[in-house]
Design an enzyme around this catalytic site. Structure first.
Site, mmCIF file in Angstrom:
data_model
loop_
_atom_site.group_PDB
_atom_site.id
_atom_site.type_symbol
_atom_site.label_atom_id
_atom_site.label_comp_id
_atom_site.label_asym_id
_atom_site.label_seq_id
_atom_site.Cartn_x
_atom_site.Cartn_y
_atom_site.Cartn_z
ATOM 1 C CD GLU A 23 -2.993 -1.312 2.078
ATOM 2 O OE1 GLU A 23 -2.810 -0.614 3.290
ATOM 3 O OE2 GLU A 23 -3.938 -2.216 2.031
ATOM 4 C CB CYS A 55 -3.572 -6.313 -5.916
ATOM 5 S SG CYS A 55 -5.018 -5.434 -5.826
ATOM 6 C CD GLU A 61 -4.774 -10.798 -6.231
ATOM 7 O OE1 GLU A 61 -4.237 -9.792 -5.727
ATOM 8 O OE2 GLU A 61 -5.819 -11.028 -5.967
ATOM 9 C CB CYS A 113 -6.127 -8.925 -9.553
ATOM 10 S SG CYS A 113 -5.060 -7.878 -8.613
HETATM 11 N N1 THU Z 1 -6.112 -6.478 -2.253
HETATM 12 C C1 THU Z 1 -5.197 -7.553 -2.936
HETATM 13 O O1 THU Z 1 -4.007 -7.628 -2.744
HETATM 14 N N2 THU Z 1 -5.668 -8.204 -3.940
HETATM 15 C C2 THU Z 1 -6.987 -8.182 -4.467
HETATM 16 O O2 THU Z 1 -7.510 -9.030 -5.330
HETATM 17 C C3 THU Z 1 -7.928 -7.447 -3.576
HETATM 18 C C4 THU Z 1 -7.329 -6.348 -2.762
HETATM 19 C C5 THU Z 1 -5.523 -5.760 -1.267
HETATM 20 C C6 THU Z 1 -5.425 -4.290 -1.754
HETATM 21 C C7 THU Z 1 -5.417 -3.523 -0.650
HETATM 22 O O3 THU Z 1 -4.062 -3.297 0.109
HETATM 23 C C8 THU Z 1 -6.186 -4.371 0.350
HETATM 24 O O4 THU Z 1 -6.505 -5.467 -0.334
HETATM 25 C C9 THU Z 1 -7.631 -3.962 0.565
HETATM 26 O O5 THU Z 1 -8.181 -3.669 -0.623
#
Ligand code: THU
Length: 147
Positions: free
Chosen positions: A52, A61, A63, A98
């Site tokens: 983040e 994300c 993925e 993703c």
């Molecule tokens: N997040 C992921 O890493 N992958 C996803 O497919 C959905 C969301 C993360 C992004 C963010 O850091 C946190 O989850 C909350 O949205």
């Protein structure tokens, strides 16, 4: 087994791997930690976590991070499996973006989703189930094999 034959990935092992790497997530804003693992047809495994940023929209994300690690390695064989594990007991399913990115590199990928507290009851699905009628490279007449 021929040298080029790679055994199918073991789902339990992939989910455990994703759950373990989830511990490296940088998620001070959402507090939601995600780990992802992608496996290619060559049998290589790449890990990723969500990263983040104080400027929220710059978040990567898990993925996406794992797919970037694959590209960085130079492995161009298709992604055959993706495992995603988030906090809690509900399966962490890939977000819309993703799904599109998984489809780019793994149009036939099996996707395993789980909550870190419920690794033994994953949601097992396929990228085309998550992203029906996908817009992909073939629609633009591009063959991405080995690119
Ligand atoms: N997040 C992921 O890493 N992958 C996803 O497919 C959905 C969301 C993360 C992004 C963010 O850091 C946190 O989850 C909350 O949205």
């Amino acid at each position: 087994m021929a040298a080029t034959d790679v055994p199918p990935p073991d789902a339990t092992e992939l989910l455990r791997n994703a759950a373990q790497v989830r511990g490296h997530a940088y998620a001070p804003y959402s507090g939601f930690h995600v780990g992802a693992v992608v496996v290619t047809a060559d049998g290589q495994v790449f890990e990723g976590v969500n990263v983040e940023n104080a400027s929220y929209r710059l978040t990567s994300c898990a993925e996406q991070s794992a797919l970037t690690a694959r590209a960085t390695s130079g492995d161009r064989s298709p992604v055959v499996a993706v495992a995603v594990v988030g906090d809690g007991d509900r399966p962490a399913t890939p977000c819309g973006g993703c799904r599109q990115t998984i489809f780019e590199f793994g149009p036939d990928a099996t996707v395993y989703c789980a909550g870190g507290d419920a690794l033994d009851t994953p949601l097992v699905t396929h990228i085309t189930e998550l992203l029906p009628h996908a817009f992909g490279p073939d629609r633009l007449g591009v063959d991405t094999e080995r690119r």
